[in-house]
Write an enzyme that holds these catalytic residues in place. Structure first.
Site, PDB file in Angstrom:
ATOM      1  N   LEU A  83      47.910 -27.424  10.846  1.00  0.00           N
ATOM      2  CA  LEU A  83      48.789 -28.043  11.841  1.00  0.00           C
ATOM      3  C   LEU A  83      48.722 -27.468  13.252  1.00  0.00           C
ATOM      4  CD1 LEU A  83      51.950 -28.790   9.670  1.00  0.00           C
ATOM      5  CD2 LEU A  83      50.015 -30.253  10.209  1.00  0.00           C
ATOM      6  N   ILE A  86      43.508 -26.436  17.680  1.00  0.00           N
ATOM      7  CA  ILE A  86      42.376 -25.505  17.632  1.00  0.00           C
ATOM      8  C   ILE A  86      42.078 -25.024  19.053  1.00  0.00           C
ATOM      9  CG2 ILE A  86      39.948 -25.241  16.953  1.00  0.00           C
ATOM     10  CD1 ILE A  86      41.923 -25.766  14.645  1.00  0.00           C
ATOM     11  N   ASN A 100      37.773 -32.495  10.582  1.00  0.00           N
ATOM     12  CA  ASN A 100      39.204 -32.654  10.306  1.00  0.00           C
ATOM     13  C   ASN A 100      39.447 -33.934   9.531  1.00  0.00           C
ATOM     14  OD1 ASN A 100      42.037 -32.106  10.536  1.00  0.00           O
ATOM     15  ND2 ASN A 100      42.170 -33.588  12.215  1.00  0.00           N
ATOM     16  N   HIS A 102      42.451 -36.855   9.138  1.00  0.00           N
ATOM     17  CA  HIS A 102      43.707 -37.344   9.699  1.00  0.00           C
ATOM     18  C   HIS A 102      44.225 -38.455   8.785  1.00  0.00           C
ATOM     19  CE1 HIS A 102      46.680 -37.974  12.822  1.00  0.00           C
ATOM     20  NE2 HIS A 102      46.530 -39.266  12.605  1.00  0.00           N
ATOM     21  N   ASP A 143      42.349 -35.281  17.898  1.00  0.00           N
ATOM     22  CA  ASP A 143      42.072 -36.530  17.162  1.00  0.00           C
ATOM     23  C   ASP A 143      41.096 -37.460  17.877  1.00  0.00           C
ATOM     24  OD1 ASP A 143      43.766 -35.710  15.164  1.00  0.00           O
ATOM     25  OD2 ASP A 143      45.479 -36.807  15.934  1.00  0.00           O
TER      26      ASP A 143
HETATM   27  C1  GRF Z   1      46.965 -34.568   4.428  1.00  0.00           C
HETATM   28  O1  GRF Z   1      47.498 -35.854   4.307  1.00  0.00           O
HETATM   29  C2  GRF Z   1      46.157 -34.422   5.683  1.00  0.00           C
HETATM   30  O2  GRF Z   1      45.484 -35.569   6.043  1.00  0.00           O
HETATM   31  C3  GRF Z   1      47.233 -34.114   6.691  1.00  0.00           C
HETATM   32  O3  GRF Z   1      48.113 -33.263   6.017  1.00  0.00           O
HETATM   33  C4  GRF Z   1      48.079 -33.545   4.621  1.00  0.00           C
HETATM   34  C5  GRF Z   1      47.811 -32.257   3.907  1.00  0.00           C
HETATM   35  O4  GRF Z   1      47.972 -32.389   2.525  1.00  0.00           O
HETATM   36  N1  GRF Z   1      46.668 -33.639   7.920  1.00  0.00           N
HETATM   37  P1  GRF Z   1      47.543 -31.222   1.546  1.00  0.00           P
HETATM   38  O5  GRF Z   1      48.157 -29.936   2.060  1.00  0.00           O
HETATM   39  O6  GRF Z   1      46.049 -31.158   1.559  1.00  0.00           O
HETATM   40  O7  GRF Z   1      48.079 -31.602   0.206  1.00  0.00           O
END
Ligand code: GRF
Length: 191
Positions: A83, A86, A100, A102, A143
């Site tokens: 989260l 970077i 990444n 998304h 993104d």
């Molecule tokens: C995923 O949906 C990813 O795309 C988003 O955060 C979620 C992470 O899920 N950025 P997890 O921790 O891999 O279960």
């Protein structure tokens, strides 16, 4: 060819787990370490159970270029629900080498504030008929790096942000590891 992959994650880590398991079956590529910014994130438990070392770091450590010392033997970085933005030094040190995922169909529902459940909430509030996943490279603009792959799913009127998140997770688990592997192979073959 012996390629070390660093997986960065902030939360549950279900994608990190899929990536680790996938690359355990790929002889030339290994998830060598999980990097996490939250000491209590479940991803750390998953990494431990899969015998992958992990590193927890603070925001100030991450912001400093000295952090590169922690990535000395790393060839590619995969962000799997990570989260924090970077920092530029890291993008420059790993050009076209940070991937990444998304949880929406970029360019829609991307950019600042569009992470985790916020994405699915916005998609549901806007009564979209479809959502999906975008696997992309990371550049200086959030993104906006080159898209490697997208897959979509239908949204029914009964869907909630939670049920949509489940659909998205299924797509992520199905495609992310293989798309990442394919991209790394493609990159290496052009070197
Ligand atoms: C995923 O949906 C990813 O795309 C988003 O955060 C979620 C992470 O899920 N950025 P997890 O921790 O891999 O279960």
């Amino acid at each position: 060819m012996d390629i070390n992959i660093a997986v960065f994650a902030s939360g549950s880590g279900s994608n990190a787990e899929q990536l680790i398991k996938h690359f355990q079956g790929v002889s030339e590529m290994t998830v060598s370490q999980v990097y996490c910014n939250k000491p209590d994130a479940f991803v750390l438990e998953r990494a431990k159970n899969l015998d992958v070392p992990s590193l927890v770091f603070s925001r100030s450590e991450f912001k400093s270029e000295e952090f590169l010392a922690q990535l000395e033997s790393v060839d590619f970085i995969i962000l799997a629900g990570f989260l924090w933005k970077i920092p530029e030094y890291l993008i420059q040190a790993f050009p076209e080498k940070i991937i990444n995922i998304h949880p929406a169909l970029l360019p829609s529902y991307g950019g600042k504030g569009m992470y985790g459940s916020h994405v699915h909430e916005s998609v549901i509030v806007n009564k979209e008929k479809q959502s999906g996943i975008t696997i992309h490279l990371v550049n200086e603009n959030y993104d906006e790096g080159r898209t490697l792959f997208q897959a979509s799913c239908d949204i029914s009127p009964e869907d909630t942000p939670d049920s949509l998140a489940q659909k998205i997770h299924q797509l992520e688990h199905k495609y992310f590891p293989q798309i990442a592997e394919d991209y790394i192979r493609e990159y290496m073959s052009k070197k």
